[in-house]
Design a protein around this motif. Structure first.
Motif, PDB file in Angstrom:
ATOM      1  N   VAL A   1      93.131  83.909   2.844  1.00 41.28           N
ATOM      2  CA  VAL A   1      92.088  84.386   3.907  1.00 41.28           C
ATOM      3  C   VAL A   1      92.778  83.964   5.269  1.00 41.28           C
ATOM      4  O   VAL A   1      93.513  83.016   5.458  1.00 41.28           O
ATOM      5  N   LEU A   2      92.591  85.189   6.103  1.00 45.55           N
ATOM      6  CA  LEU A   2      93.235  85.027   7.550  1.00 45.55           C
ATOM      7  C   LEU A   2      92.012  84.786   8.459  1.00 45.55           C
ATOM      8  O   LEU A   2      90.947  85.217   8.108  1.00 45.55           O
ATOM      9  N   ARG A   3      92.126  84.054   9.483  1.00 45.44           N
ATOM     10  CA  ARG A   3      91.068  84.126  10.547  1.00 45.44           C
ATOM     11  C   ARG A   3      91.804  84.125  11.908  1.00 45.44           C
ATOM     12  O   ARG A   3      93.235  83.855  11.891  1.00 45.44           O
ATOM     13  N   GLN A   4      91.384  84.675  12.901  1.00 42.71           N
ATOM     14  CA  GLN A   4      92.100  84.879  14.018  1.00 42.71           C
ATOM     15  C   GLN A   4      92.400  83.345  14.791  1.00 42.71           C
ATOM     16  O   GLN A   4      91.169  82.647  14.976  1.00 42.71           O
TER      17      GLN A   4
ATOM     18  N   LEU B   1      83.905  79.957   2.729  1.00 42.02           N
ATOM     19  CA  LEU B   1      84.057  80.236   4.200  1.00 42.02           C
ATOM     20  C   LEU B   1      82.783  81.229   4.631  1.00 42.02           C
ATOM     21  O   LEU B   1      82.154  80.780   5.648  1.00 42.02           O
ATOM     22  N   VAL B   2      82.761  82.073   4.008  1.00 39.82           N
ATOM     23  CA  VAL B   2      81.711  83.182   4.411  1.00 39.82           C
ATOM     24  C   VAL B   2      80.281  82.491   4.255  1.00 39.82           C
ATOM     25  O   VAL B   2      79.331  82.727   5.089  1.00 39.82           O
ATOM     26  N   ILE B   3      79.909  81.841   3.330  1.00 41.35           N
ATOM     27  CA  ILE B   3      78.745  81.323   2.787  1.00 41.35           C
ATOM     28  C   ILE B   3      78.417  80.336   4.228  1.00 41.35           C
ATOM     29  O   ILE B   3      77.285  80.168   4.653  1.00 41.35           O
ATOM     30  N   GLU B   4      79.477  79.397   4.680  1.00 40.59           N
ATOM     31  CA  GLU B   4      79.148  78.765   5.725  1.00 40.59           C
ATOM     32  C   GLU B   4      78.977  79.334   7.078  1.00 40.59           C
ATOM     33  O   GLU B   4      77.941  78.884   7.779  1.00 40.59           O
ATOM     34  N   HIS B   5      79.631  80.384   7.238  1.00 37.56           N
ATOM     35  CA  HIS B   5      79.529  81.372   8.507  1.00 37.56           C
ATOM     36  C   HIS B   5      78.098  81.978   8.462  1.00 37.56           C
ATOM     37  O   HIS B   5      77.329  82.279   9.286  1.00 37.56           O
TER      38      HIS B   5
ATOM     39  N   GLY C   1      83.829  90.136  11.557  1.00 34.49           N
ATOM     40  CA  GLY C   1      85.404  90.274  11.641  1.00 34.49           C
ATOM     41  C   GLY C   1      85.981  88.515  11.465  1.00 34.49           C
ATOM     42  O   GLY C   1      87.090  88.308  11.608  1.00 34.49           O
ATOM     43  N   ARG C   2      85.156  87.612  11.181  1.00 32.45           N
ATOM     44  CA  ARG C   2      85.623  86.188  11.392  1.00 32.45           C
ATOM     45  C   ARG C   2      86.810  85.894  10.081  1.00 32.45           C
ATOM     46  O   ARG C   2      87.688  85.209  10.686  1.00 32.45           O
ATOM     47  N   TYR C   3      86.507  86.199   9.046  1.00 33.68           N
ATOM     48  CA  TYR C   3      87.558  85.963   7.933  1.00 33.68           C
ATOM     49  C   TYR C   3      87.878  87.222   7.278  1.00 33.68           C
ATOM     50  O   TYR C   3      87.064  88.203   7.077  1.00 33.68           O
ATOM     51  N   GLU C   4      89.275  87.364   6.710  1.00 28.55           N
ATOM     52  CA  GLU C   4      89.629  88.608   6.033  1.00 28.55           C
ATOM     53  C   GLU C   4      90.503  88.113   4.857  1.00 28.55           C
ATOM     54  O   GLU C   4      91.261  87.191   4.943  1.00 28.55           O
TER      55      GLU C   4
END
Length: 153
Positions: free
Chosen positions: A98-101, A126-130, A85-88
């Motif tokens: 893109v959202l993040r908390q 962002l997801v590739i990095e995560h 749930g890090r990025y939406e």
């Protein structure tokens, strides 16, 4: 007038009859290399634009500009959520982002724009990095339809 009189009149004036007129070749009768599209140059430019937009985004999470999320009055729709749930990937009022908390408990956004493609490119970067963080910790990866498994290696 009957057909005989028409033919005689056409012969006297020297007009070609339908049988004597050269037939036009239709586009589908031309060889493939001679066919022309009225907007061929525009189509080639569009293809170049599409291929240019598919280049991977080289930014990292630290280089994106994150701003506090402020609702614009539209309905917030979360299109996709990354593992943990890090990025939406979200949309609101015809804009994608893109959202993040945030650390303070709210949300931050980045990559806001009118096109879905640009927001997806931001999300994928962002997801590739995560996912690389998961790989370094030797954790199993959840499948993500937006990310190619080979990109995280």
């Amino acid at each position: 007038m009957d057909a005989f009189l028409m033919a005689a009149l056409a012969a006297a004036i020297c007009l070609p009859t339908a049988a004597q007129r050269p037939q036009k070749k239709h586009v589908h009768q031309l060889p493939l290399d001679r066919r022309r599209h009225p907007n061929r140059a525009g189509r080639q430019q569009m293809n170049q634009r599409v291929s240019r937009s598919r280049r991977p985004n080289t930014q990292t999470g630290d280089t994106f500009v994150w701003t506090p999320y402020a609702p614009s009055g539209g309905i917030l729709r979360v299109r996709h959520t990354s593992c943990c749930g890090r990025y939406e990937l979200a949309s609101e009022g015809g804009q994608f982002f893109v959202l993040r908390q945030a650390e303070n408990g709210g949300y931050e956004e980045t990559g806001r724009g009118r096109t879905h493609r640009s927001a997806v490119r931001t999300y994928v970067a962002l997801v590739i990095e995560h996912r690389r963080e998961h790989v370094t910790r030797e954790e199993p990866l959840e499948p993500d339809p937006y990310v190619n498994e080979m990109d995280t290696g």
